[in-house]
Design a protein around this motif. Structure first.
Motif, PDB file in Angstrom:
ATOM      1  N   ALA A  66       0.843  -1.189   0.000  1.00 57.47           N
ATOM      2  CA  ALA A  66       0.000   0.000   0.000  1.00 57.47           C
ATOM      3  C   ALA A  66       0.882   1.244   0.000  1.00 57.47           C
ATOM      4  N   PRO A  67       0.466   2.307  -0.690  1.00 57.49           N
ATOM      5  CA  PRO A  67       1.265   3.525  -0.724  1.00 57.49           C
ATOM      6  C   PRO A  67       1.576   4.057   0.669  1.00 57.49           C
ATOM      7  N   LEU A  68       2.848   4.341   0.901  1.00 50.61           N
ATOM      8  CA  LEU A  68       3.367   4.977   2.117  1.00 50.61           C
ATOM      9  C   LEU A  68       3.305   4.086   3.349  1.00 50.61           C
ATOM     10  N   ALA A  69       2.973   2.813   3.173  1.00 50.65           N
ATOM     11  CA  ALA A  69       2.854   1.904   4.320  1.00 50.65           C
ATOM     12  C   ALA A  69       4.187   1.257   4.694  1.00 50.65           C
ATOM     13  N   GLY A  70       5.265   1.643   4.034  1.00 50.27           N
ATOM     14  CA  GLY A  70       6.599   1.184   4.426  1.00 50.27           C
ATOM     15  C   GLY A  70       6.901  -0.240   4.015  1.00 50.27           C
ATOM     16  N   GLY A  71       8.072  -0.691   4.472  1.00 50.56           N
ATOM     17  CA  GLY A  71       8.483  -2.062   4.209  1.00 50.56           C
ATOM     18  C   GLY A  71       9.384  -2.228   3.004  1.00 50.56           C
ATOM     19  N   ARG A  72       9.864  -1.131   2.437  1.00 50.12           N
ATOM     20  CA  ARG A  72      10.779  -1.236   1.295  1.00 50.12           C
ATOM     21  C   ARG A  72      12.208  -1.305   1.817  1.00 50.12           C
ATOM     22  N   PRO A  73      13.004  -2.286   1.357  1.00 47.86           N
ATOM     23  CA  PRO A  73      14.407  -2.359   1.791  1.00 47.86           C
ATOM     24  C   PRO A  73      15.246  -1.300   1.090  1.00 47.86           C
ATOM     25  N   ILE A  74      16.045  -0.590   1.848  1.00 42.96           N
ATOM     26  CA  ILE A  74      16.948   0.430   1.309  1.00 42.96           C
ATOM     27  C   ILE A  74      18.370   0.007   1.652  1.00 42.96           C
TER      28      ILE A  74
END
Length: 451
Positions: A66-74
């Motif tokens: 979901a948009p802006l819900a986080g959880g993306r690895p950087i």
């Protein structure tokens, strides 16, 4: 051994600085640079526009999430940092944050309770945003962004980077610019572009080099190395200033078109820049993309003719460009197609010339130039190898809705053949970059298989 000793020495110095900072520097929030009136209200759409200009979606949205819900690895030199949920969910997001909490995160890198945020959050740049834009963004996030309950994976870095109090020392060294925006007063359009580049757009986070302590070596136009080029996750973020840079040969209209659509008569946007176009720049007004382009082109000289609209920037389709003097010898060799041609050139003819042509000039707004292309000639060879192996995609945008895809050749070419092909394009048409080895290709192929 020398590299190992350098790492140890750096950690020791950081440890000493961290201890001194912990003792001497209190954790505090920066005061607002201006006081908004008690009855101040954002302009209609202002908060959403700031969200897009700040490129929040690209980092805070996981693939398929979901948009802006986080959880993306950087990925960072310290390890993997997981982006947080910034929807107004009170349990897993920022629903319980006050405006002061929100501002402290953007300006000082501080979460509620004084917890330091990792500088993957570009508060080095966001601290240059105007107070009204920060407030408008907060109001929009809290009132109009849907709350999503999504507990993301906690960032867990190895020692000593897991000790967040050490970031206080890093801030002590890195936050050399006070909050607030200082225009260069070049012109109204250039000052607008400067604000978008330095503040919400946080272009220096990728396109400025890094200091030995991994701070941005150039945050504002007043800094010597501002936008002089950087490296992010094994990709070259090219210089955005100077006549010798890739954009040095572009017009202001070319650059504005690239920002808005991810493509122009010279190049296409790949990797992280593709995400920036998809989630941020295409949603800006023509006037703002032109302002950004005018500012960047004017940093080290004259911006030249500044179009009033993107439609006035030039034709959207041109015939393939002729070979220039630097590429004449390569073009002649490929045109003659002698049996004595080296393997790399033969592989190019068989696999690449149909789109990028023997001139290496490609097709405007469809197939990028390879001659002088920073992805081709950069110090980091992983991006070029990855594109050859896995293909590439230029995202759809409002002005250029067609998605452009290049197929990958990983199943067709061996490691040694990819190395020969990559080495050829890095040295053809006047390009002057180092060779690629089969071992380089094997490493990228292995990483791609496990990604």
């Amino acid at each position: 051994m020398k590299t190992f000793l350098k790492v140890i020495a750096t950690l020791v110095v950081l440890g000493v600085v961290a201890l001194l900072a912990f003792i001497l520097v209190p954790v505090q929030r920066s005061a607002p640079t201006e006081q908004l009136a008690a009855d101040w209200q954002p302009q209609p759409g202002q908060g959403e526009y700031v969200l897009n200009a700040s490129d929040c979606v690209a980092c805070h949205t996981a693939d398929g999430g979901a948009p802006l819900a986080g959880g993306r690895p950087i990925e960072s030199p310290m390890g993997t940092i997981w982006s947080t949920n910034i929807t107004p969910d009170p349990e897993t997001g920022i629903g319980n944050w006050s405006y002061d909490d929100f501002r402290a995160a953007l300006v000082d890198g501080l979460a509620p309770g004084g917890r330091h945020l990792y500088p993957a959050m570009p508060y080095e740049n966001y601290r240059l945003m105007k107070e009204e834009d920060i407030r408008a963004l907060y109001d929009y996030m809290m009132a109009e962004v849907p709350a999503v309950k999504n507990a993301v994976q906690e960032t867990s870095l190895d020692f000593p980077f897991n000790m967040r109090f050490g970031i206080r020392a890093w801030n002590w060294l890195a936050l050399t610019h006070a909050p607030g925006f200082t225009p260069a007063d070049s012109s109204e359009i250039s000052d607008r572009g400067q604000y978008l580049v330095e503040g919400p757009g946080h272009c220096a986070a990728c396109h400025s080099p890094r200091s030995p302590f991994m701070a941005q070596d150039g945050v504002t136009v007043a800094d010597d190395h501002f936008l002089a080029g950087g490296v992010v996750g094994g990709w070259n973020a090219p210089a955005l200033r100077g006549s010798a840079s890739e954009i040095g040969k572009w017009s202001t209209g070319d650059l504005a078109t690239y920002l808005a659509t991810g493509r122009n008569s010279h190049s296409t946007a790949n990797g992280e820049m593709g995400l920036v176009v998809e989630h941020s720049l295409q949603h800006l007004t023509d006037a703002d993309n032109i302002a950004i382009a005018a500012f960047l082109k004017g940093i080290d000289g004259d911006a030249g003719e500044v179009p009033q609209t993107l439609a006035a920037a030039g034709p959207t389709a041109l015939p393939p460009a002729e070979a220039d003097a630097a590429g004449a010898d390569t073009t002649a060799m490929l045109t003659e197609a002698s049996p004595e041609m080296p393997l790399g050139a033969r592989l190019y003819l068989d696999n690449c010339s149909g789109c990028h042509f023997v001139t290496g000039k490609g097709a405007p707004e469809i197939f990028p130039e390879l001659a002088g292309n920073s992805l081709v000639t950069g110090s980091e060879t992983t991006p070029l190898i990855s594109v050859i192996l896995n293909g590439a995609e230029v995202p759809s945008s409002a002005k250029r809705p067609m998605v452009l895809r290049m197929q990958g050749y990983g199943k067709r070419l061996s490691d040694s053949e990819v190395a020969e092909l990559a080495t050829f394009v890095r040295t053809a048409w006047g390009n002057d970059a180092g060779a690629v080895t089969a071992a380089d290709v094997a490493a990228v192929r292995k990483a791609s298989a496990t990604h």
